[in-house]
Design a protein around this motif. Structure first.
Motif, PDB file in Angstrom:
ATOM      1  N   HIS A 118       0.852  -1.664  -0.217  1.00 32.88           N
ATOM      2  CA  HIS A 118       0.023   0.208   0.050  1.00 32.88           C
ATOM      3  C   HIS A 118       1.390   1.130   0.153  1.00 32.88           C
ATOM      4  O   HIS A 118       1.682   1.333   1.011  1.00 32.88           O
ATOM      5  N   GLY A 135      -7.360  -2.706   3.240  1.00 26.55           N
ATOM      6  CA  GLY A 135      -7.442  -1.176   2.564  1.00 26.55           C
ATOM      7  C   GLY A 135      -7.527  -0.194   3.348  1.00 26.55           C
ATOM      8  O   GLY A 135      -6.181  -0.426   4.275  1.00 26.55           O
ATOM      9  N   VAL A 141      -7.950  -2.103  -2.709  1.00 26.98           N
ATOM     10  CA  VAL A 141      -8.130  -3.518  -1.570  1.00 26.98           C
ATOM     11  C   VAL A 141      -7.036  -4.273  -2.532  1.00 26.98           C
ATOM     12  O   VAL A 141      -7.214  -4.448  -3.489  1.00 26.98           O
ATOM     13  N   HIS A 158     -12.459   2.625  -5.639  1.00 31.53           N
ATOM     14  CA  HIS A 158     -12.954   3.282  -5.151  1.00 31.53           C
ATOM     15  C   HIS A 158     -12.228   4.845  -5.304  1.00 31.53           C
ATOM     16  O   HIS A 158     -11.546   4.592  -5.895  1.00 31.53           O
ATOM     17  N   ILE A 162     -10.149   3.470   1.848  1.00 32.82           N
ATOM     18  CA  ILE A 162     -10.984   2.516   1.939  1.00 32.82           C
ATOM     19  C   ILE A 162     -11.261   2.650   3.640  1.00 32.82           C
ATOM     20  O   ILE A 162      -9.981   2.968   3.826  1.00 32.82           O
ATOM     21  N   VAL A 165     -12.585  -2.983   4.994  1.00 32.88           N
ATOM     22  CA  VAL A 165     -13.295  -4.901   4.237  1.00 32.88           C
ATOM     23  C   VAL A 165     -13.247  -5.991   4.850  1.00 32.88           C
ATOM     24  O   VAL A 165     -13.177  -6.100   7.058  1.00 32.88           O
ATOM     25  N   SER A 174     -16.242  -4.201   0.178  1.00 33.52           N
ATOM     26  CA  SER A 174     -15.451  -2.773   1.288  1.00 33.52           C
ATOM     27  C   SER A 174     -15.778  -1.581   1.371  1.00 33.52           C
ATOM     28  O   SER A 174     -16.728  -1.256   0.471  1.00 33.52           O
ATOM     29  N   ALA A 176     -16.341   3.073   2.271  1.00 26.89           N
ATOM     30  CA  ALA A 176     -14.821   3.626   1.297  1.00 26.89           C
ATOM     31  C   ALA A 176     -15.813   5.314   2.098  1.00 26.89           C
ATOM     32  O   ALA A 176     -16.437   5.610   2.177  1.00 26.89           O
TER      33      ALA A 176
END
Length: 369
Positions: A118, A135, A141, A158, A162, A165, A174, A176
């Motif tokens: 991420h 997330g 995700v 999205h 997020i 999840v 998920s 958001a």
């Protein structure tokens, strides 16, 4: 109704100021039912602590045990606030502002793996036997292999951070800040449905029996079917944004920024009761058997009896807002802005002798790997 307390498994008062700083406390309270702030319900049960050597076999009501916490393990390893945690009897998975996902052994606390991918803080984690799901603030995700810890997919779509999840063996769900809930196929990792309806950020999703309940800053809960996304019910009544939601048997629990917890009838959509659980925001909820648990920005975790709406105890130790909580039969797992994950190990009264004292023995576990 009778509560049988297992005597606290405590250690002696810490000698050093540093040890005292990280000490944990299990505080037992006077058993007074919380007041229903919407004046709709009144509990028929009144709890009291069982007296030593008292015979309760001839009393009406129910008797249950409040397990003591004999040890708290403070898992270190994340370099910043820990925002989300998921656990079972083998593993603890956590996500942090430091952009990493950590997997630790539930029993030893030792680190098993640190996962990168991420580009922003990891705001939500979940796992089951077939998947680890995360997330992030980066609006993605990700799915990970639960054994090899390799990345399986990156799911995009999205248009906001997020917030939550969850998954089963067919779908990933998920929520958001873009006001939507998305449903993804576990087989293809493609988006199947976009669930709309909220008018502000979605703060949490809980997925069960092909239904998803979502909470939002718009002060509503929405129950939708999966995978078609049809709205089944809308729950309205909170006066402040809703931060968390959890199923509690046939009830739904929701917590909000004003520290309140609302109890909802899942079938009718009516609010049955509401209590002032904390003076500050309720950030997370969990439910186990006849108890529900609240985690708050006041750094405290509370355990409640559902039937009587009575707070049984408060857990102190975190030095920042408690962001998430997971409860099982033998432990509670919490995470906080203080960068720690705390594992509160529950005593088995048949195996562990009582030792009375003031502070719970807190063990530091270096999870860096």
């Amino acid at each position: 109704s009778i509560l049988s307390p297992v005597p606290p498994q405590r250690g002696r008062r810490p000698d050093s100021e540093e040890t005292h700083q990280y000490a944990s406390m299990d505080v037992r309270l006077a058993l007074e039912p919380a007041t229903d702030i919407i004046l709709k319900s009144e509990s028929q049960y009144a709890l009291r602590w069982k007296k030593p050597h008292e015979n309760t076999s001839n009393l009406e009501g129910y008797e249950t045990i409040v397990k003591s916490i004999y040890r708290v393990r403070r898992l270190k390893g994340h370099m910043d606030a820990v925002l989300s945690v998921w656990s079972d009897h083998k593993r603890i998975v956590s996500g942090s502002v430091d952009r990493t996902i950590r997997v630790c052994d539930s029993r030893s606390g030792c680190s098993l793996r640190k996962m990168y991918g991420h580009m922003g803080r990891v705001t939500a984690v979940f796992f089951n036997k077939s998947l680890i799901v995360s997330g992030s603030w980066d609006m993605t995700v990700m799915a990970w292999h639960p054994v090899r810890f390799t990345q399986l997919a990156v799911m995009t779509g999205h248009r906001g951070s997020i917030s939550s999840v969850q998954a089963d063996n067919m779908y990933i769900v998920s929520g958001a800040h873009d006001k939507t809930v998305r449903v993804w196929s576990v087989d293809t990792f493609q988006c199947v449905t976009v669930i709309t309806g909220h008018t502000d950020a979605v703060t949490q999703v809980v997925f069960k029996n092909k239904q998803v309940i979502s909470s939002s800053w718009d002060r509503t809960l929405r129950l939708s079917s999966v995978p078609d996304g049809k709205c089944l019910r809308v729950f309205e009544g909170h006066s402040q944004p809703i931060t968390s939601v959890q199923w509690c048997g046939s009830l739904l629990l929701s917590g909000s920024l004003d520290g309140c917890v609302y109890f909802w009838n899942e079938e009718s959509g009516e609010c049955e009761a509401a209590i002032q659980a904390h003076d500050e925001s309720v950030l997370a909820l969990d439910y186990f058997k006849t108890r529900f648990f609240t985690a708050s920005s006041d750094s405290v975790v509370k355990e409640w009896d559902v039937l009587s709406m009575t707070c049984i105890r408060t857990l102190h130790g975190h030095k920042g807002p408690v962001r998430d909580i997971r409860v099982s039969d033998d432990m509670l797992v919490t995470c906080s802005d203080d960068g720690d994950i705390r594992v509160w190990d529950l005593a088995d009264p048949q195996l562990i002798p009582a030792y009375d004292g003031e502070y719970i023995h807190t063990v530091d576990v270096d999870a860096i790997k």
